[in-house]
Design an enzyme around this catalytic site. Structure first.
Site, PDB file in Angstrom:
ATOM      1  CD  GLU A   1      39.692  41.549  41.475  1.00  0.00           C
ATOM      2  OE1 GLU A   1      39.848  42.773  41.625  1.00  0.00           O
ATOM      3  OE2 GLU A   1      40.649  40.753  41.410  1.00  0.00           O
TER       4      GLU A   1
ATOM      5  CG  ASP B   1      39.442  35.275  40.528  1.00  0.00           C
ATOM      6  OD1 ASP B   1      38.908  35.885  41.470  1.00  0.00           O
ATOM      7  OD2 ASP B   1      39.741  35.823  39.447  1.00  0.00           O
TER       8      ASP B   1
END
EC number: 3.5.1.18
Length: 387
Positions: free
Chosen positions: A141, A75
């Site tokens: 994250e 991500d």
């Protein structure tokens, strides 16, 4: 370029628009390449009320120990206005020796290097190399970090998975490749102080109780003396006020309350609990009977931790020195990372690309650095499984 080269792999990953919480095709790409290489691959989805569902990836090849884990996240943070970029944020444009795109250094480029090094290692040694390699990749994250690595580790543990060491590919180098390994991280604690007064007219201060002087008094008490002097591997803990708010647009009204928010980045002298107690003690001493206040400390999932320098740290440092000609510094600086979760499963260190442009417009990585980082990871694999 070969479709197994780090450049080709990073290019493909950058073209996946995986802004948290979207998977964007990035995990699908990794799953396909890892499956082709002989890994068993699973993609558990985790949920929690008030947060988006997040897809994660766990892959492993081998059944024996030792088990080396490559960890990271696909991500990325939002790119902002696409028009502000020299090249599209998800174009993966290659210009003048640089690969452009959101995630180029944080951290799709690092994952591409891990994958390229692993594929090359398996080409040389096959699946029977005297141990196991695992990939622990999350899509959460950059977001709340609730449905990502922390739950993926719990899921793996429940299945009987055990790890010996982990290499997390965050961009650890400030300016050039080979500068720095992260062997720990500072903890993070956020608190809110509210001083309670009594609202009134500024012309009649005896009928009111102004909370602002009291708040300034408490804030001064927290920063008057250092929290500590640092430790063997950590700088001194640091408290910073991030906002002071009254919420009072009127110029003739004494407000009823005043608030301040602070964040502490703390070293391994403290836990969140002992640090919170020290902060409360300082505030109570400064307040005495004159200031009425409340303190709200946000629950912290970011403790300070240290991976003691050992044979694994030396192995990675030796691989870096062999490839770059420099011995990396062992550092605990910077913000938090998912290493704070992984440390409970096995010793973890971080080493990746140069982070100078991470989260910026025109995030980019030198193509040469992709090749060199892949070579470093390759050396780590060779030395790890030969030792």
């Amino acid at each position: 370029m070969s479709d197994q080269s780090p450049l080709a792999l990073a290019h493909a990953l950058i073209r996946c628009p995986s802004v948290t919480p979207e998977e964007g095709g990035a995990l699908s790409f990794l799953a396909e390449r890892l499956t082709e290489a002989g890994f068993s691959v699973e993609r558990p989805v985790f949920s929690e009320a008030g947060t988006p569902d997040i897809e994660n990836l766990y892959a492993r090849i081998g059944t024996a120990g030792p088990v080396l884990v490559f960890a990271g996240h696909t991500d990325v943070v939002p790119p902002g206005e696409a028009a502000s970029w020299t090249h599209g944020p998800f174009s993966g444009e290659i210009t003048d020796g640089f690969l452009y795109g959101r995630g180029a250094v944080d951290m799709k480029g690092g994952i591409a290097c891990m994958l390229a090094a692993t594929l090359s290692f398996l080409d040389r040694h096959g699946p029977d190399f005297g141990g196991s390699i695992a990939f622990l990749i999350t899509g959460d994250e950059e977001g709340p970090a609730v449905n990502g690595t922390v739950k993926l580790l719990d899921w793996a543990k429940a299945r009987g998975e055990r790890f010996d060491h982990c290499l997390l590919g965050e961009p650890t180098n400030p300016d050039s490749l080979g500068e720095m390994i992260k062997i720990g991280r500072r903890g993070s604690l956020t608190g809110r102080i509210t001083v309670h007064g009594r609202q009134g007219h500024v012309a009649y201060p005896h009928r009111a109780e102004n909370p602002i002087p009291g708040l300034l008094r408490l804030a001064s008490a927290l920063i008057a003396e250092p929290l500590d002097g640092g430790t063997a591997h950590f700088d001194a803990s640091n408290l910073e006020f991030t906002t002071i708010d009254v919420g009072n647009p009127a110029t003739n009204v004494i407000p009823a309350s005043a608030k301040a928010v602070f964040n502490v980045r703390f070293n391994d002298d403290w836990t969140a609990e002992t640090l919170g107690a020290e902060i409360r003690k300082r505030l109570e001493a400064a307040a005495g009977n004159a200031v009425r206040f409340s303190l709200d400390l946000q629950p912290s999932n970011s403790p300070a931790f240290l991976t003691q320098p050992d044979a694994f740290v030396d192995l990675v440092a030796d691989a870096i020195a062999a490839e770059t000609g420099r011995r990396p510094a062992l550092s605990t600086t910077g913000g938090t990372s998912d290493a704070r979760f992984i440390k409970d499963a096995c010793p973890v260190i971080e080493f990746g690309l140069v982070g100078r442009t991470m989260h910026e417009t025109d995030e980019r990585v030198a193509v040469a650095d992709l090749d060199r980082l892949t070579a470093i990871y390759g050396r780590v694999l060779e030395r790890y499984f030969s030792s």
